[in-house]
Motif scaffolding. Structure first.
Motif, short mmCIF file in Angstrom:
data_model
loop_
_atom_site.label_atom_id
_atom_site.label_comp_id
_atom_site.label_asym_id
_atom_site.label_seq_id
_atom_site.Cartn_x
_atom_site.Cartn_y
_atom_site.Cartn_z
N PRO A 24 34.01 49.04 38.13
CA PRO A 24 32.78 49.25 37.36
C PRO A 24 33.01 49.39 35.86
O PRO A 24 32.10 49.11 35.07
CB PRO A 24 32.22 50.55 37.95
CG PRO A 24 32.81 50.65 39.30
CD PRO A 24 34.17 50.02 39.20
N THR A 25 34.21 49.82 35.45
CA THR A 25 34.47 50.01 34.02
C THR A 25 35.08 48.78 33.35
O THR A 25 35.31 48.79 32.13
CB THR A 25 35.43 51.20 33.83
OG1 THR A 25 36.64 50.96 34.57
CG2 THR A 25 34.79 52.49 34.30
N TYR A 26 35.36 47.73 34.12
CA TYR A 26 36.05 46.57 33.56
C TYR A 26 35.06 45.68 32.80
O TYR A 26 33.99 45.33 33.30
CB TYR A 26 36.72 45.76 34.67
CG TYR A 26 37.37 44.49 34.18
CD1 TYR A 26 38.49 44.53 33.36
CD2 TYR A 26 36.84 43.24 34.53
CE1 TYR A 26 39.09 43.36 32.92
CE2 TYR A 26 37.44 42.06 34.09
CZ TYR A 26 38.56 42.14 33.28
OH TYR A 26 39.15 40.98 32.84
N ARG A 27 35.41 45.33 31.58
CA ARG A 27 34.64 44.40 30.76
C ARG A 27 35.59 43.28 30.32
O ARG A 27 36.56 43.55 29.59
CB ARG A 27 34.04 45.09 29.54
CG ARG A 27 33.13 46.25 29.86
CD ARG A 27 31.85 45.81 30.55
NE ARG A 27 30.94 46.91 30.76
CZ ARG A 27 30.93 47.69 31.85
NH1 ARG A 27 31.82 47.46 32.81
NH2 ARG A 27 30.09 48.68 31.97
N PRO A 28 35.34 42.04 30.72
CA PRO A 28 36.28 40.96 30.38
C PRO A 28 36.50 40.78 28.89
O PRO A 28 37.61 40.45 28.46
CB PRO A 28 35.63 39.73 31.02
CG PRO A 28 34.70 40.26 32.06
CD PRO A 28 34.21 41.56 31.53
N THR A 183 29.53 43.52 35.37
CA THR A 183 28.70 43.81 34.21
C THR A 183 29.33 43.24 32.95
O THR A 183 30.54 43.38 32.72
CB THR A 183 28.51 45.33 34.06
OG1 THR A 183 27.96 45.86 35.26
CG2 THR A 183 27.60 45.65 32.89
N GLY A 184 28.54 42.58 32.14
CA GLY A 184 29.04 41.99 30.90
C GLY A 184 29.70 40.65 31.06
O GLY A 184 30.36 40.17 30.14
N SER A 185 29.54 40.03 32.23
CA SER A 185 30.16 38.72 32.46
C SER A 185 29.20 37.85 33.25
O SER A 185 28.44 38.34 34.10
CB SER A 185 31.48 38.88 33.22
OG SER A 185 32.02 37.62 33.55
N ASN A 186 29.22 36.58 32.95
CA ASN A 186 28.36 35.62 33.66
C ASN A 186 29.07 34.96 34.84
O ASN A 186 28.47 34.12 35.52
CB ASN A 186 27.87 34.55 32.69
CG ASN A 186 26.98 35.13 31.60
OD1 ASN A 186 26.23 36.07 31.84
ND2 ASN A 186 27.06 34.57 30.40
N THR A 187 30.31 35.29 35.05
CA THR A 187 31.06 34.68 36.14
C THR A 187 30.77 35.39 37.46
O THR A 187 30.37 36.56 37.49
CB THR A 187 32.57 34.75 35.85
OG1 THR A 187 32.96 36.13 35.73
CG2 THR A 187 32.90 34.01 34.58
#
Length: 487
Positions: A24-28, A183-187
């Motif tokens: 949940p905390t990962y942002r690419p 969250t924060g990614s379109n993949t």
């Protein structure tokens, strides 16, 4: 007809090293995690209820609402007090000590740091993993976990994910495939992999998506908040003694300039100016300051005898508390709000312990799936069970007599061969039989020894309980009779 031999088909493709899911905390595109605002205590449910969904609301309420945070804390503390054990069975359903040893080794590898050359390691311990899974279960209604394998195809860690980022796709009836959208990614991350596991906690079988068991508390919390806000407003108005300052307009007009008395507009302006000055003088007055005024001001107290006695606060709060307890699946005695008898509190504690047992079974399901796959990858032909003991709210010393009776009963079963040595040691000690312990199953070691044989020829025919047989053969009649003859 005999059943065909069971076969275990392992994954064909090699798992991706380092795992495939996103936390949940990962942002690419963001390596540095931003600090939170820590302003959750100012959140108003009425301002956020219409804008956010139930998942976000429950997450916020778990931090700043008293009842919701108390329910989370109670479930975590009481359910976390249960001990656990590992069991393993071969394909014939028999207890496998080798499988238990392999499962313990895998669990040790997953929850213990072994490579200190990597610097700081955030690998969670077993307790932290269990606490996090309980939290995710209460927050989302279901935990999600991926068994992360290393480059040697060995289990390295158990990664927990937020099921709020999962979308389910049903290509065939009853066949669901998960896809993660971080969250924060379109993949999209395809989680149609054998190392991804989920379990459900009392969910609606008609819906594949899960909900927090506390969703029903949102409306009751909103109602309670509305009542409490209204009580705050009422209390500020009539709940406490207040100063009543009366400005005598007739006295003010006597001190006004003579030219103002003939002009009504200027007269009203003069009076308003004087009232504003008096207001500025007394509005910040504290109780320890002297009150000095002219005869144009008259002071008194409002509601100084019995303030707030007519407000039915306790009855309203009690009703809202009962509604919250029902929605949060907790008991008043658990959260310190019970006012019943001791017997009622005992029943409530027992019901809450059963709820905690049901929560632990969800965690046990996740661990059983993950450890079974890891053990099979290590060559074990069977299955692994992760089992939590029932939650006990009684003190440890109070449970000792019950444990002793259980051990005695199992020893009798072991003596007659009704249970194996490994089954006995697992149920009593939580581990298989050690190599130094003798095998006792079916040896009748608990059967009482037979009574010693008696030779009747060596026994006296006068062995009566009254001891009259001890009298000599030539004794008096008095000694051998049932009574005493009078002379």
């Amino acid at each position: 007809m005999a059943l065909a031999n069971l076969q275990i088909l392992l994954p064909k493709k090699k798992a991706k090293a380092g795992g495939q899911t996103a936390t949940p905390t990962y942002r690419p595109n963001q390596e540095v995690l931003s600090l939170p605002r820590y302003r959750d205590h100012l959140n108003d449910l009425f301002n956020t209820r219409s804008a956010n969904d139930s998942r976000t609301l429950i997450s916020d309420l778990s931090r700043h609402d008293s009842d919701v945070s108390g329910a989370f804390f109670a479930y975590q503390s009481i359910a976390g007090s249960a001990n656990w054990m590992l069991k393993a069975y071969d394909l014939q359903g028999q207890v496998s000590p080798d499988g238990i040893k392999i499962a313990h080794q895998i669990l040790e590898r997953i929850t213990t740091v072994t490579d200190y050359t990597l610097g700081f390691s955030a690998k969670p311990s077993l307790k932290q993993l269990n606490d996090d899974m309980r939290y995710w279960t209460l927050l989302r209604g279901s935990p999600g976990a991926e068994l992360v394998l290393n480059k040697r195809f060995e289990p390295d860690m158990l990664r927990l994910i937020d099921l709020a980022s999962i979308e389910w796709r049903e290509k065939k009836p009853g066949e669901y495939k998960p896809v993660q959208k971080p969250t924060g990614s379109n993949t999209e991350i395809n989680l149609d992999i054998p190392t991804f596991f989920t379990a459900r906690f009392h969910q609606n079988p008609m819906d594949i998506y899960t909900y927090s068991p506390f969703v029903a508390a949102i409306n009751t919390i909103a109602a309670r908040q509305s009542v409490i806000d209204e009580l705050y407003r009422i209390t500020k108005v009539v709940g406490y003694p207040r100063m009543d300052i009366t400005v005598l307009e007739e006295v003010l007009l006597k001190s006004a300039p003579p030219l103002l008395r003939t002009d009504h507009v200027k007269t009203r302006q003069f009076i308003d100016t004087q009232i504003a000055q008096i207001t500025n003088t007394y509005q910040n007055l504290t109780s320890d300051q002297p009150l000095i005024h002219t005869d144009a001001v008259k002071t008194a107290m409002v509601n100084d005898s019995r303030p707030a006695t007519s407000l039915p606060i306790s009855g309203v709060i009690d009703i809202l508390t009962e509604m919250n307890m029902a929605a949060l699946k907790t008991m008043p005695a658990v959260l310190g709000k019970g006012n019943g008898t001791g017997q009622t509190a005992s029943v409530e504690a027992r019901l809450f312990a059963l709820n905690c047992d049901a929560l632990n079974k969800v965690l046990a399901d996740i661990w059983s799936q993950a450890l079974t796959l890891a053990a099979r990858l290590a060559g074990f032909q069977g299955r692994v069970e992760f089992v939590f003991e029932p939650v006990e709210l009684r003190p440890v010393l109070e449970l000792e007599p019950q444990k002793t009776m259980k051990q005695s009963r199992l020893l009798d079963a072991l003596s007659y061969g009704l249970v194996t040595d490994d089954e006995y040691h697992i149920d009593v000690h939580g581990r298989p039989r050690p190599d130094t312990a003798p095998e006792l199953s079916g040896t009748l070691f608990r059967q009482p020894a037979p009574a010693a044989s008696v030779d009747a020829s060596d026994q006296s025919p006068n062995g009566d309980p009254l001891g009259r047989g001890m009298a000599p053969e030539g004794g008096t009649k008095v000694a051998r009779s049932n009574g005493v003859q009078k002379k």
